[in-house]
Structures are given as C-alpha cells and as structure tokens.
Design a protein around this motif. Structure first.
Motif, PDB file in Angstrom:
ATOM      1  N   UNK A  92      25.622  28.437  29.973  1.00 17.13           N
ATOM      2  CA  UNK A  92      25.042  29.278  29.028  1.00 17.13           C
ATOM      3  C   UNK A  92      23.966  29.398  29.204  1.00 17.13           C
ATOM      4  N   UNK A  93      23.068  28.364  29.470  1.00 14.47           N
ATOM      5  CA  UNK A  93      21.399  28.533  29.598  1.00 14.47           C
ATOM      6  C   UNK A  93      21.264  29.431  30.895  1.00 14.47           C
ATOM      7  N   UNK A  94      21.900  29.416  31.848  1.00 10.94           N
ATOM      8  CA  UNK A  94      21.609  29.845  32.990  1.00 10.94           C
ATOM      9  C   UNK A  94      22.080  31.205  33.143  1.00 10.94           C
ATOM     10  N   UNK A  95      23.213  31.778  32.234  1.00  9.33           N
ATOM     11  CA  UNK A  95      23.410  33.040  31.979  1.00  9.33           C
ATOM     12  C   UNK A  95      22.394  33.902  31.304  1.00  9.33           C
ATOM     13  N   UNK A 106      26.422  38.945  37.492  1.00  9.74           N
ATOM     14  CA  UNK A 106      26.690  40.191  37.926  1.00  9.74           C
ATOM     15  C   UNK A 106      27.741  40.958  37.110  1.00  9.74           C
ATOM     16  N   UNK A 107      28.871  40.307  36.800  1.00 10.58           N
ATOM     17  CA  UNK A 107      30.098  41.072  36.087  1.00 10.58           C
ATOM     18  C   UNK A 107      29.550  41.294  34.688  1.00 10.58           C
ATOM     19  N   UNK A 108      28.584  40.633  34.100  1.00 12.69           N
ATOM     20  CA  UNK A 108      28.197  41.180  32.661  1.00 12.69           C
ATOM     21  C   UNK A 108      27.154  41.967  32.722  1.00 12.69           C
ATOM     22  N   UNK A 109      26.716  42.410  33.960  1.00 11.39           N
ATOM     23  CA  UNK A 109      25.662  43.386  34.082  1.00 11.39           C
ATOM     24  C   UNK A 109      26.160  44.902  34.199  1.00 11.39           C
ATOM     25  N   UNK A 110      27.602  44.992  34.482  1.00 13.10           N
ATOM     26  CA  UNK A 110      28.455  46.206  34.685  1.00 13.10           C
ATOM     27  C   UNK A 110      28.583  46.625  33.321  1.00 13.10           C
ATOM     28  N   UNK A 111      28.513  48.011  33.038  1.00 15.36           N
ATOM     29  CA  UNK A 111      28.926  48.571  31.766  1.00 15.36           C
ATOM     30  C   UNK A 111      30.257  48.286  31.415  1.00 15.36           C
ATOM     31  N   UNK A 112      30.520  48.172  30.103  1.00 13.69           N
ATOM     32  CA  UNK A 112      31.856  47.837  29.513  1.00 13.69           C
ATOM     33  C   UNK A 112      32.899  48.205  30.029  1.00 13.69           C
ATOM     34  N   UNK A 170      28.329  35.711  40.161  1.00  6.69           N
ATOM     35  CA  UNK A 170      29.297  36.658  40.145  1.00  6.69           C
ATOM     36  C   UNK A 170      29.524  36.960  38.814  1.00  6.69           C
ATOM     37  N   UNK A 171      29.494  36.105  37.575  1.00  2.00           N
ATOM     38  CA  UNK A 171      29.633  35.953  36.508  1.00  2.00           C
ATOM     39  C   UNK A 171      28.236  36.967  35.831  1.00  2.00           C
ATOM     40  N   UNK A 222      40.171  26.275  42.990  1.00  2.00           N
ATOM     41  CA  UNK A 222      38.699  26.545  42.621  1.00  2.00           C
ATOM     42  C   UNK A 222      37.989  25.525  42.942  1.00  2.00           C
ATOM     43  N   UNK A 223      36.488  25.477  43.021  1.00  2.00           N
ATOM     44  CA  UNK A 223      35.681  24.362  43.022  1.00  2.00           C
ATOM     45  C   UNK A 223      35.838  23.435  41.790  1.00  2.00           C
ATOM     46  N   UNK A 224      35.630  22.114  42.419  1.00  2.00           N
ATOM     47  CA  UNK A 224      35.812  21.184  41.337  1.00  2.00           C
ATOM     48  C   UNK A 224      34.841  21.239  40.073  1.00  2.00           C
ATOM     49  N   UNK A 225      33.596  21.703  40.431  1.00  2.00           N
ATOM     50  CA  UNK A 225      32.808  22.185  39.577  1.00  2.00           C
ATOM     51  C   UNK A 225      32.221  23.516  39.367  1.00  2.00           C
ATOM     52  N   UNK A 226      33.134  24.430  38.738  1.00  2.00           N
ATOM     53  CA  UNK A 226      33.053  25.768  38.813  1.00  2.00           C
ATOM     54  C   UNK A 226      31.727  26.184  38.117  1.00  2.00           C
ATOM     55  N   UNK A 227      31.281  25.608  36.945  1.00  2.00           N
ATOM     56  CA  UNK A 227      29.996  25.947  36.452  1.00  2.00           C
ATOM     57  C   UNK A 227      29.083  25.480  37.095  1.00  2.00           C
ATOM     58  N   UNK A 228      28.874  24.649  38.063  1.00  2.00           N
ATOM     59  CA  UNK A 228      27.846  24.281  39.078  1.00  2.00           C
ATOM     60  C   UNK A 228      27.863  25.106  40.365  1.00  2.00           C
ATOM     61  N   UNK A 229      28.838  25.824  40.560  1.00  2.00           N
ATOM     62  CA  UNK A 229      29.199  26.668  41.847  1.00  2.00           C
ATOM     63  C   UNK A 229      28.073  27.747  41.578  1.00  2.00           C
ATOM     64  N   UNK A 230      26.987  28.134  42.243  1.00  2.00           N
ATOM     65  CA  UNK A 230      26.134  29.069  42.367  1.00  2.00           C
ATOM     66  C   UNK A 230      26.834  30.319  42.346  1.00  2.00           C
ATOM     67  N   UNK A 231      27.684  30.623  43.533  1.00  2.00           N
ATOM     68  CA  UNK A 231      28.175  31.838  43.822  1.00  2.00           C
ATOM     69  C   UNK A 231      29.167  32.316  42.590  1.00  2.00           C
TER      70      UNK A 231
END
Length: 123
Positions: A16-19, A100-106, A97-98, A84-93
């Motif tokens: 969340x902090x990163x997002x 970028x996804x939330x920057x797209x209009x709803x 992606x997340x 999926x990567x074992x640490x999805x929240x730690x996967x920079x890619x």
C-alpha cells in the motif's frame, strides 16, 4: 523466525505504501516512529501492534482489514500460486502493473479487467 501473519501484514503495508508513492521515511514521520521500525514491520521482523496498525491504516487511507486480505489464500497454497511469484507484493513488475492499472480511467479499466479474465481462463 517471523510469524507468517506478521510477514503477510508487513507485505501489505509495503504494498500500500508503494502504491500511494510514499517512502518508508514519510510513513514513519506521519505515524510518529523511526523509518527503521517501518522496515522491520514490512519484513515481518517486528510485529505491528493493533494501535500502530490503526495509525498506519489511517495514513495509508485503507481499513485495517486491508492488511489481512488474502491471508487465507496464501495459506491454502492453491494451484494458481505455482504460476505466480512466491512474493507477489515484492515483485516489482507486478507492482508496476498494478500502479499502471489504477491510473487507467475506470470505464477502460473495467474493460481491461474483463479482457484479462477471459485471457486467464483460456490459458
């Protein structure tokens, strides 16, 4: 050894902090602690108290329950985890992606989500 729940909560804090584009230092200042403590929370090395988790949730603008979301899924270790990567929240890619996804209009985001769901069903 860190408890799996503490590790999960820490990953969700980092996620969340990163997002929201906040540094550990900025979060620590707003919560009233040292950034090293945020580091320890995010790795699961230190357990987050209920009151501190409340403060963090206020700063990051999420309900406290956000930090526990997905916990049962991780423990269940279903078939999807293998892909999926074992640490999805730690996967920079994945995190990029997340973000970028939330920057797209709803309305466009919903269509993209539907497309991704169809493609994942085909795979």
């Amino acid at each position: 050894m860190a408890h799996p729940v503490d590790v999960h909560v820490g990953k969700r804090v980092r996620h969340r902090r990163w997002l929201v584009g906040m540094t550990q230092q900025q979060l620590a200042e707003r919560v009233g602690i040292k950034f090293q403590q945020i580091q320890k929370y995010e790795t699961g090395a230190n357990r987050v108290s209920a009151s501190r988790l409340w403060d963090i949730s206020e700063v990051l603008d999420v309900p406290v329950s956000f930090f526990f979301e997905g916990l049962d899924v991780e423990q269940a270790a279903g078939a999807k985890e293998e892909r999926m990567p074992s640490d999805l929240m730690g996967d920079k890619e994945a995190m990029e992606l997340i973000r970028s996804y939330y920057s797209i209009p709803e309305n466009q985001r919903k269509r993209l989500f539907d497309l991704a769901r169809v493609l994942s069903d085909v795979a």
